[in-house]
Structures are given as structure tokens and as C-alpha cells.
Design an enzyme around this catalytic site. Structure first.
Site, PDB file in Angstrom:
ATOM      1  N   GLU A 191      -9.579 -10.293  52.934  1.00  0.00           N
ATOM      2  CA  GLU A 191      -8.201  -9.926  52.587  1.00  0.00           C
ATOM      3  C   GLU A 191      -7.403  -9.451  53.785  1.00  0.00           C
ATOM      4  O   GLU A 191      -6.198  -9.715  53.881  1.00  0.00           O
ATOM      5  CB  GLU A 191      -8.221  -8.889  51.469  1.00  0.00           C
ATOM      6  CG  GLU A 191      -8.824  -9.483  50.204  1.00  0.00           C
ATOM      7  CD  GLU A 191      -8.615  -8.659  48.964  1.00  0.00           C
ATOM      8  OE1 GLU A 191      -7.483  -8.611  48.458  1.00  0.00           O
ATOM      9  OE2 GLU A 191      -9.598  -8.068  48.488  1.00  0.00           O
ATOM     10  N   PHE A 247      -9.479 -15.284  44.010  1.00  0.00           N
ATOM     11  CA  PHE A 247      -8.363 -14.606  44.680  1.00  0.00           C
ATOM     12  C   PHE A 247      -7.843 -13.419  43.889  1.00  0.00           C
ATOM     13  O   PHE A 247      -6.677 -13.053  43.979  1.00  0.00           O
ATOM     14  CB  PHE A 247      -7.233 -15.601  44.959  1.00  0.00           C
ATOM     15  CG  PHE A 247      -7.721 -16.904  45.523  1.00  0.00           C
ATOM     16  CD1 PHE A 247      -8.393 -16.944  46.731  1.00  0.00           C
ATOM     17  CD2 PHE A 247      -7.530 -18.095  44.849  1.00  0.00           C
ATOM     18  CE1 PHE A 247      -8.853 -18.141  47.261  1.00  0.00           C
ATOM     19  CE2 PHE A 247      -8.001 -19.297  45.364  1.00  0.00           C
ATOM     20  CZ  PHE A 247      -8.659 -19.319  46.566  1.00  0.00           C
ATOM     21  N   GLN A 273     -12.505 -17.798  56.519  1.00  0.00           N
ATOM     22  CA  GLN A 273     -11.773 -16.764  55.798  1.00  0.00           C
ATOM     23  C   GLN A 273     -10.448 -16.440  56.486  1.00  0.00           C
ATOM     24  O   GLN A 273      -9.412 -16.307  55.837  1.00  0.00           O
ATOM     25  CB  GLN A 273     -12.625 -15.501  55.689  1.00  0.00           C
ATOM     26  CG  GLN A 273     -13.684 -15.553  54.618  1.00  0.00           C
ATOM     27  CD  GLN A 273     -13.085 -15.565  53.219  1.00  0.00           C
ATOM     28  OE1 GLN A 273     -12.515 -14.572  52.757  1.00  0.00           O
ATOM     29  NE2 GLN A 273     -13.187 -16.681  52.533  1.00  0.00           N
TER      30      GLN A 273
END
Length: 749
Positions: free
Chosen positions: A714, A249, A647
Site C-alpha cells: 500500500e 484491494f 507491488q
């Protein structure tokens, strides 16, 4: 109005092929650096500083040395000289430029002032607690809101034009003439990554002087070159292995401050040494998301057109490094606003250098900007979805270049239909559940740069049918192995199970930093090209008759290989981002970041997403629940449906945590962070998460790369927090501008 939760969308994409590493993970067969338990392994433990700034005036290690099994206590007085590894954003390799034990200087609370190495972990920890340190403390700045914190213009501190103000038109003048305006400030706290596998390092030296470092890292090549620089040896003498990161991360995207200390201890003691940081040490010795403050001003005309936007950001950095802010990179592109000004400042504080934490700038920036956009929609009496659609951008407002692809409007339309948005009533507090809970529906958009880095991929096919793929990339839970395996299997006609993928190994292929959602767009195109080259070579060498017959029968690669009479075949591909020169491969092999984007010579590239959120707020306690979220992403080609959905689901969970739970509490008295453990750093648990539905636009972006893939990991988080906050406003009529949301923020005054 009661809402039926069973109105969730139908016809969502199916799961797709299973993850290639799923079976090993669930049965515990996947091994990480922290799992190393070989005979002869020594164990290290760190001694943290108890002050936030100053110098060490004395260290007494006598009691620690008397603990049975202790081999050595390393301090700045005896560890020996070693070089700095530099700062990642300053041309170096580390998450910060400050490396403990190079001097008696103390730069932040929790900094390492000594390292104990012993035969057992228990002995190392016992001895570490006995090291007595005295200090000379000086005043420090604890956080971004400290009275003596001094914001400084980023454009004056960092190289131009990369970190200059973002401008389009004359935002100040346009704001003055706007019929409607919004002027609001937003606060976001420091936050910390908490991966299940915490940072660990195992270092050992071979008889011929080669150092092997096993460490979960997103940047094996950077660690390799950084350690070599610190130790003054050739990079060829260092091998870094990170086959599985186990969650990073952003926290593991560069050289850690302790890695070379472990290597030096191993060399001095002649045995492999292992260090596993504690959870508390992660909060004080690794990077984190910096605190930020946002001031957003919007202007619109009477027809509902956004005419001006000014987004100003103050962001925390350390005293020794300038960690840049780039939140306005996305807020300047979310909508077609012809007059935009983005200005960012940095505030020096006495902490370790902040760093990249999933959607590091984009999550805070989107929270502020998309909250203000929602407020403007209400000021105009416009539906929040319709208002966003009416202000969509045709070209990049900053550069004037076309987008490589942009399907944000489709995300909004598709999502609103599936979510049932048409049944939403506009007025705040107008929707209630049968139990009296307030219901709110919110929406927000998100964007994230579509970046690409150079990569070298090698594919080898053996006569027994196995395929070996080596490429620059790191498996950190995002499923890159699965995406690569599916790509190679489709191209070669091989079973997925026959594909072996080597990642995070500096001896297999140059390892570019895997971050910024560029992993898939970086690794997959050269892998596919190498596999296709291998297939073309096999067809040419199978013999005319055999090749023609094989093509007619749709032969697999292994059938063609056997027809050619060879025992193996291999191919390689080298790819770089559009507009990058050939010389960029020098940065790749040198362990330096070389990603390009979002601005390319002929276009600008972003991934986009739209989030639709339902909240339910208990009328007495004001407890906030999120029973359902629907997210629609524009990420180009979906290379692996199962991992892509995972995701987005993970990003939504992160967004829920960021909006309702997570904050690192700064200690204004002594520095550092008060809640540096999982008992008090509050994360969402399964009971906090409702239904998450995910869909994709699925249109390839072939202008960006041949496969048409864009980043996803992201952008999945960007916009979740403002969608929740906007839903809370819809439920309660209260505009909240500080994260995380607290119960007391919603209690009636």
C-alpha cells in the site's frame, strides 16, 4: 530544455526468482470460485433496488417464477430469519452492518431486494429482470457535497483515544507566528476497486450439516464466523476456502452482504448455489473508497523549517455505519513538525458503507499534504527535494517515540540521484521537449503504517522431499506464496518447487484478515521460525555421527530426515506483534482483526517511499502523459525481489489512475453511481503507462520483527498522485487541487 528519457536510472535491482504461481496463472490453470461449473450447480441472480432510501411496499414474483428452470425467488417475505453479521469496524465481521432481505428497508440504491435461483445463469438473470417491486421513497443524501450533508466530528462519534484529534504542540499558535503560510483545500472523489476477478460465492452443505463456502476473500476466518453467527450455527460447522483471491484491494476484506443468502438458498434447495456479482453490482453492493475533502494549513520560518501543520479531513460514510478516517496518521509523521493538529469528520450519506481500497486514507491524505508541502517549498524558493530533507523527522512527532527504522531521507537522496533531479530547473514552465510539450518533474513522499497481526504457521517435511506449509494469509496477487516458498526453501535447503503452501483455508490454520500491508510481516516470521525449529529438531534427531557429518556437508532438511529414520517431521510457530498479549490469539481464532501498529510499546513503525515523476503536457490539448516514474521504497528486508518490484509498479499504476482517470460519478437525482462499469469508469491502460523504475533501501527493520520486513503493497501507491500534480505545476505553473486532473483544468482561461 529538452530532456532525454534515456537518462533513466542504471543498476536497478534484478527481477529475482520467478513467482511460484506464475506458470499456472498464465496458462489458465489457477481456479477461482467463479470458475466452478460442476454438474448440479444452481445459479443465483440479484434484483437491485431502484430507490436510494425508503421501504419496499410490494414484490410481485409471479412472472419470474414462470421462467423455465427457476427454483425459487427469495425476498424479505420468504427467506426466513437470520442474524446480522455486524460491521468489521464495530466488532463484527461484515463490510457493513446492514444486511439486505432482513427487512423491507432500503438503505441505498442498488441494494438487493430479491435473489432468484435457477438451474442456469441465463434463467436466473431473465427471471430477476421480471421481478416487480414497488417502493415508498424518502429523501436521501447522495454525496458528500449534497446541500443537506452534515459533517460530524469523528472524535465525538468514535471511541477515544483511537480516533481522537492528533496533536503535537500548539499548531494554531505556531501558525499565527509563521513567516510563511500555505492555506489550501483539496477534493478527492469516490472511487471503486475493479479487480479482474469480481466477487463470487459458491455455497454447499454436506450430509452431516457442514457448510462449505468458496469465495475469494481476504478474510476467510471472518467470513466463517460471520456466516455462523448469521445462521446461528457453530463455526466448526462452516469451512471457508479462498486459496486464490484474484485481486481484492480491500474490497474483499470482510463478509459480504450476500454470502449468507447464498448459503440459505443452498440449504433450502438441497444443492450447491453459485452467485457471481456483475460489475455494476460491485459498485453498489460492495465497499469503495469514500469521497474526502481536505483543508491543509502549513507554517514555516524564514530558514525553511516547517513550524506548524493543520490537516482537517471530511470523509464520506454511510448512514448506518461510521467508517473511520485516519489520514492524519501518516501526514503527522511525514516530517519533523513539532506543532501538528489533525482533525477528521465524517459525513453520513445514503450509500453502502465505504471501506478499504488500496491505501484507503493514506493516498488522499498524502495528495493533499504533499501538494501543500510542494507549494510551501516554492513559497520559500527551496528545491522540493532539499526542502523535504531539511524537514526530516528524527523521532515520531506525535508520541515522541523513536521510529523502528526510518530511511525516507535515503529514499529521497537515492531517488533524486537516479532520476537526474539535479538537471531540473526550478521555475515553472522552464522545461520543454523538442516537440513543444511542457515538461514537469515532481516529487512526493509517502508513508504507511508497519502493522503486524498474530499468526500460526505449520511446516511439515515428508521423506519424499515435499514440504507443506500452512499459515494464516491470503494470496491476492501480492505474491505471498512466492515469499513464503523462498523463505522455506532457504531455511530447509529444499527446492522451491517442492514447497506446497496452503492459504485461505480455515481448516489448515487460523486465517487472519490479510490487508493493511501486514501480510508479509505477519506470515513470514512465524513461517521462518517454524522451518528453523524443524531444522533444529532434525539435527538433534539425526544421530550424533550422522548429524555431525550432515552439518559438515551442509546437508538439507530431507537428508537429515532420512538420516533420522522418520517418515516426516513437523514444527509449529505462533507469533504476535510486539506488545500484544497472548490473549490476542483468541481474536485470531474468533475471526476478528487483531493487527497492531504503527504505535508499539517502545517505538513507532512505518514504511516510507519517495516517488519522482516526469509529466509531458501537450501544449494545445493539454493532454497529460507520464513517460517515467522512479520510486524508492524503505520496506525493510525485501523478501522476494520480483514480487516486491511488482507491488511498487502496480502501486504506481494505481496512483496514475487515481490522479488522471478514476472517479465514481454520483447520481444526485436517484442515488447510486452513474458509471458503474468498465466502459465509463476510466482506468489507465497500457498506453497510459511509461517506464517505471523501482529501487529499495533494503535495510532490515529487526526492531519490528526478526526478519526485518515491513509492508510494501500500500505504501507503493502513497505519494504517486501528489508527485504527478506537483510535476504538472512545474510544467504549467497551475496548482490543481482536485482529482482526477481534467483537461479543462489546464486549458488557458
Amino acid at each position: 530544455m529538452a530532456t532525454n528519457l534515456k537518462t533513466a536510472p542504471r543498476n536497478m535491482p534484478r527481477a529475482g526468482a520467478e513467482r511460484v504461481d506464475a506458470r499456472d496463472k498464465v496458462r489458465g490453470a489457477t481456479r477461482y470460485a467463479a470458475d466452478d461449473a460442476r454438474a448440479g450447480l444452481l445459479h443465483a441472480a440479484l434484483v437491485p433496488s431502484r430507490i436510494a432510501r425508503g421501504t419496499v411496499t410490494g414484490i410481485d414474483t409471479a412472472a419470474a417464477q414462470r421462467v423455465r428452470g427457476v427454483r425459487q425467488v427469495f425476498t424479505h417475505e420468504n427467506v426466513g430469519a437470520f442474524d446480522t453479521g455486524g460491521f468489521l469496524m464495530g466488532g463484527g465481521f461484515g463490510f457493513q452492518s446492514f444486511y439486505p432481505l432482513r427487512s423491507p428497508q432500503i438503505a441505498y440504491r442498488g441494494q438487493t431486494v430479491a435473489m432468484v435461483v435457477a438451474d442456469t445463469l441465463e434463467a436466473a438473470r431473465e427471471a430477476a429482470a421480471l421481478v416487480a417491486v414497488t417502493y415508498a421513497a424518502v429523501p436521501f443524501v447522495a454525496g458528500i457535497d449534497a446541500p443537506d450533508a452534515q459533517p460530524q466530528a469523528q472524535s465525538a462519534l468514535l471511541p477515544q483515544p483511537m480516533f481522537a484529534d492528533r496533536r503535537a504542540g500548539d499548531a494554531e499558535a505556531a501558525l499565527q507566528g509563521a513567516a510563511f503560510t500555505v492555506d489550501a483545500s483539496y477534493e478527492l472523489p469516490t472511487q471503486h476497486q475493479n479487480p479482474m476477478e469480481i466477487i463470487a460465492t459458491v455455497a454447499e452443505w454436506s450430509a452431516d450439516g457442514v457448510l462449505t463456502v468458496r469465495e475469494p476473500t481476504q478474510n476467510a476466518e471472518g467470513v466463517r464466523h460471520g456466516v455462523a453467527k448469521q445462521l446461528g450455527i457453530e463455526p466448526a460447522k462452516v469451512r471457508v476456502l479462498s486459496p486464490t483471491v484474484g485481486g481484492g484491494f480491500g474490497q474483499k476484506n470482510s463478509l459480504q452482504s450476500h454470502t449468507t443468502l447464498v448459503a440459505m438458498a443452498s440449504r433450502a434447495l438441497g444443492q450447491p448455489v453459485k452467485l457471481v456479482l456483475s460489475r455494476s453490482q460491485l459498485f453498489h453492493n460492495a465497499s469503495f473508497r469514500p469521497a474526502s475533502r481536505h483543508h491543509v494549513r502549513l507554517g514555516a520560518d524564514r530558514n525553511g523549517k516547517l513550524t506548524a501543520a493543520i490537516h482537517e479531513i471530511d470523509q464520506q460514510t454511510s448512514r448506518h455505519d461510521l467508517f473511520p478516517s485516519s489520514g492524519t496518521e501518516i501526514t503527522s509523521r511525514l516530517y519533523g513538525i513539532g506543532n501538528f493538529l489533525g482533525r477528521e469528520r465524517l459525513v453520513r450519506t445514503d450509500v453502502q458503507t465505504p471501506g478499504y481500497m488500496r491505501a484507503p486514507f493514506e493516498h488522499p491524505a498524502a495528495f493533499a499534504f504533499e501538494s501543500a508541502v510542494d507549494e510551501m517549498a516554492y513559497a520559500l524558493g527551496r528545491d522540493p527535494v532539499g526542502f523535504r530533507l531539511a524537514n526530516d523527522a528524527a523521532v515520531d512527532p506525535i508520541s515522541g517515540k523513536p521510529f523502528s527504522s526510518r530511511h525516507l531521507a535515503e529514499c529521497l537522496v537515492k531517488g533524486s540521484t537516479a532520476f537526474g533531479w539535479a538537471r531540473r530547473t526550478m521555475a515553472p514552465r522552464s522545461m520543454r521537449a523538442a516537440d513543444g510539450s511542457l515538461i514537469g518533474w515532481g516529487v512526493a513522499a509517502g508513508a504507511y503504517k508497519a502493522a503486524i497481526a498474530p499468526a500460526v504457521a505449520k511446516v511439515r517435511l515428508n521423506a519424499n522431499g515435499t514440504v507443506r506449509v500452512a499459515v494464516g494469509g491470503h494470496e491476492m496477487g501480492q505474491g505471498i506464496r512466492t515469499a513464503i516458498a523462498l523463505t522455506v526453501a532457504r531455511t530447509l535447503g529444499a527446492p522451491v518447487a517442492a514447497v506446497e503452501i496452503v492459504l485461505g483455508d480455515t481448516t489448515a490454520a487460523p486465517q487472519h484478515l490479510t490487508a493493511g500491508s501486514w501480510g508479509t510481516a505477519t506470515a513470514l516470521p512465524p513461517v521462518q521460525e517454524a522451518a528453523q525449529r524443524l531444522m533444529d529438531d532434525l539435527r538433534q534427531n539425526a544421530g550424533a555421527q550422522a548429524g555431525a557429518q550432515a552439518d559438515a556437508n551442509g546437508a538439507t532438511a530431507v537428508a537429515l530426515l532420512r538420516a533420522s529414520g522418520r517418515s516426516f517431521a513437523e514444527a509449529e510457530s505462533r507469533m504476535r506483534a510486539p506488545g500484544q498479549p497472548e490473549q490476542v490469539f483468541g481474536r485470531l481464532t474468533g475471526g476478528l482483526p487483531a493487527a497492531a501498529g504503527p504505535v508499539y510499546p517502545d517505538f513507532v513503525a512505518f514504511s516510507f517511499i519517495a516517488h519522482f515523476v516526469e509529466v509531458r503536457i501537450e501544449p494545445t490539448t493539454r493532454r497529460i502523459r507520464v513517460p517515467r516514474v522512479l520510486s524508492v521504497a524503505d520496506c525493510g528486508t525485501v523478501a522476494s525481489l520480483r514480487t516486491a518490484r511488482s507491488q511498487v509498479e502496480g502501486g504506481v499504476v494505481w496512483g496514475i489512475g487515481a490522479a488522471l482517470r478514476e472517479a465514481s460519478e454520483v447520481d444526485p437525482r436517484y442515488g447510486g453511481f452513474l458509471n458503474a462499469d468498465l466502459a465509463e469508469y476510466v482506468l489507465p491502460v497500457a498506453a497510459d503507462i511509461g517506464r517505471i523504475d523501482v529501487d529499495f533501501v533494503g535495510k532490515p527493520d529487526t526492531r519490528l520483527n526478526a526478519m526485518g520486513v515491513k509492508g510494501l503493497g500500500e505504501v507503493a501507491m502513497v505519494g504517486v498522485a501528489p508527485a504527478i500534480v506537483n510535476a504538472v505545476f512545474h510544467a504549467t505553473g497551475k496548482r490543481l487541487r482536485r482529482l482526477p486532473l481534467r483537461l479543462e483544468d489546464l486549458l488557458e482561461s
